[in-house]
Scaffold this active site. Structure first.
Site, short mmCIF file in Angstrom:
data_model
loop_
_atom_site.label_atom_id
_atom_site.label_comp_id
_atom_site.label_asym_id
_atom_site.label_seq_id
_atom_site.Cartn_x
_atom_site.Cartn_y
_atom_site.Cartn_z
N HIS A 175 -6.12 -7.06 -6.85
CA HIS A 175 -4.84 -6.67 -6.13
C HIS A 175 -3.92 -7.87 -5.78
O HIS A 175 -4.48 -9.05 -5.84
CB HIS A 175 -4.95 -5.69 -5.04
N HIS A 218 -0.64 -8.99 -2.97
CA HIS A 218 0.26 -8.70 -1.80
C HIS A 218 1.69 -8.94 -2.11
O HIS A 218 1.88 -10.27 -2.40
CB HIS A 218 -0.20 -9.20 -0.48
MN MN Z 1 -5.85 -9.43 -0.70
#
Ligand code: MN
Ligand code: MN
Length: 391
Positions: free
Chosen positions: A104, A106
């Site tokens: 992932h 951010h």
């Molecule tokens: Mn993270």
């Protein structure tokens, strides 16, 4: 030695001031802004009623239900749970053996972490075309700049626990950009064209984010990547804070600090391990360049802040709780327990700056200080001048 100590907790080098000013984007008051808010000028400001100080302690481990699955747990302190903490968010995460926090990134925050228990392996891809796989153990930290894709995996056959810090309080661990979330919501035909796998494979994917997955326990040594030709960067994301942080011993405690000077990638954070012995205080001080965020690893204490206009507030905290002190607010910490108070401390600046009340008093003529408080010259001359931070 004296110079070093003073330099560490009291004064910042000229170069450090320059870096901090550039990095935090300190704004000069423009004439335009002055004209736009005439009500804030002059005597009216002093007479104006002040808002009471907000709560600045939150129980991150017990304050919310958080996330829980077979693979692990996550509890967070963002502005939603902890409104005063606008500039820093925290997450306490546990992973079981074989579990991984999926790939992932951010979009709005850089990620910092400290390993509290166990071992963790991370992978990260950076825009310079390199990748990195690093293994971490208790006391180590990582830093992933905003937007860099990464993955966190429990290493070995014991669970791990780590604290994540983000350089925006508006960040949420539950609203990040995860790879399964993206891939499962793009049409199978496009995914087939993009990856070379059949569309039927993508059609069967659950249309949701995996978040924390459960897989095989990671092997040693680190395996080769799918494409081993993508070059490695040399552990630029890892620093051994407990082992290699800049260490300072004081009469009543100690500090290990890591700024961007020691850990160059850590461009938006300065991090610290602080220990305060029973009965000791981290003396009255403030930080001109940064907000301060704390997590209690062990012990208990009280944090007291000063927010001008007679506003002071003291809040107790203990293991598993976080505190937030706004930039420029006066504060001190007292160990009120019987064991060492151990803290993780984050500042939202790449360099550390601090000014102490005692150093300030001692930096003025004795008569002047005596006249402020109605003390004698003898009393002024006897003021503590440790140049120490914790005693
Ligand atoms: Mn993270
Ligand atoms: Mn402080």
């Amino acid at each position: 030695m004296e110079t070093t100590r003073r330099g560490f907790l009291s004064a910042a080098s000229l170069s450090a001031v320059g870096i901090a000013a550039a990095a935090t984007g300190i704004n000069m008051l423009t004439p335009e802004k002055t004209q736009a808010s005439p009500k804030k000028m002059g005597k009216a400001t002093l007479a104006k009623a002040q808002e009471p100080l907000e709560d600045f302690v939150y129980d991150i481990e017990n304050g919310s239900e958080g996330y829980k699955s077979e693979g692990g747990t996550a509890k967070e302190a963002t502005v939603e749970e902890f409104p005063v903490s606008q500039s820093i968010a925290g997450v306490s995460m546990h992973l079981q053996p074989g579990a991984f926090r999926e790939m992932h990134w951010h979009s709005i925050a850089a990620e910092w972490a400290y390993i509290l228990e166990g071992q963790v392996r991370t992978t990260v891809i950076t825009p310079d075309g390199t990748t990195s796989t690093d293994d971490f153990e208790k006391g180590d930290i990582w830093y992933f700049p905003k937007g860099h894709g990464h993955m966190l995996q429990c290493l070995g056959n014991k669970p791990c626990h780590f604290l994540l810090g983000f350089d925006s309080g508006h960040f949420s661990e539950f609203g990040t950009f995860s790879i399964t979330d993206w891939v499962s919501h793009v049409s199978p035909e496009i995914m087939a064209r993009n990856t070379g796998l059949p569309a039927s494979f993508f059609a069967k994917l659950p249309k949701k984010e995996l978040y924390i997955g459960v897989g095989k326990i990671a092997v040693e040594p680190r395996p080769k990547n799918i494409n081993p030709a993508i070059p490695y960067s040399n552990s630029a994301h890892k620093f051994r804070m407990a082992k290699d942080g800049v260490y300072q011993q004081f009469k009543g405690g100690s500090v290990k600090m890591v700024s961007s000077l020691e850990f160059p990638i850590q461009q938006t954070i300065t991090s610290m391990l602080m220990e305060i012995e029973p009965g000791a205080i981290r003396e009255l001080h403030w930080h001109p360049n940064a907000d301060e965020w704390q997590y209690v690893i062990e012990g208990k204490g009280e944090v007291s802040i000063f927010g001008s206009h007679g506003r002071v507030k003291t809040m107790p905290y203990s293991k598993g709780m976080v505190a937030f002190i706004k930039q420029g607010y006066g504060h001190f910490i007292e160990n009120t327990g019987t064991e060492t108070l151990k803290l993780i401390v984050l500042f939202n600046s790449p360099v550390y700056q601090s000014l102490s009340l005692n150093d300030w008093l001692n930096s003025n003529p004795p008569q002047l200080v005596a006249d402020h408080f109605g003390m004698s010259l003898e009393q002024a001359a006897s003021l503590i001048n440790h140049k120490d931070g914790i005693y």
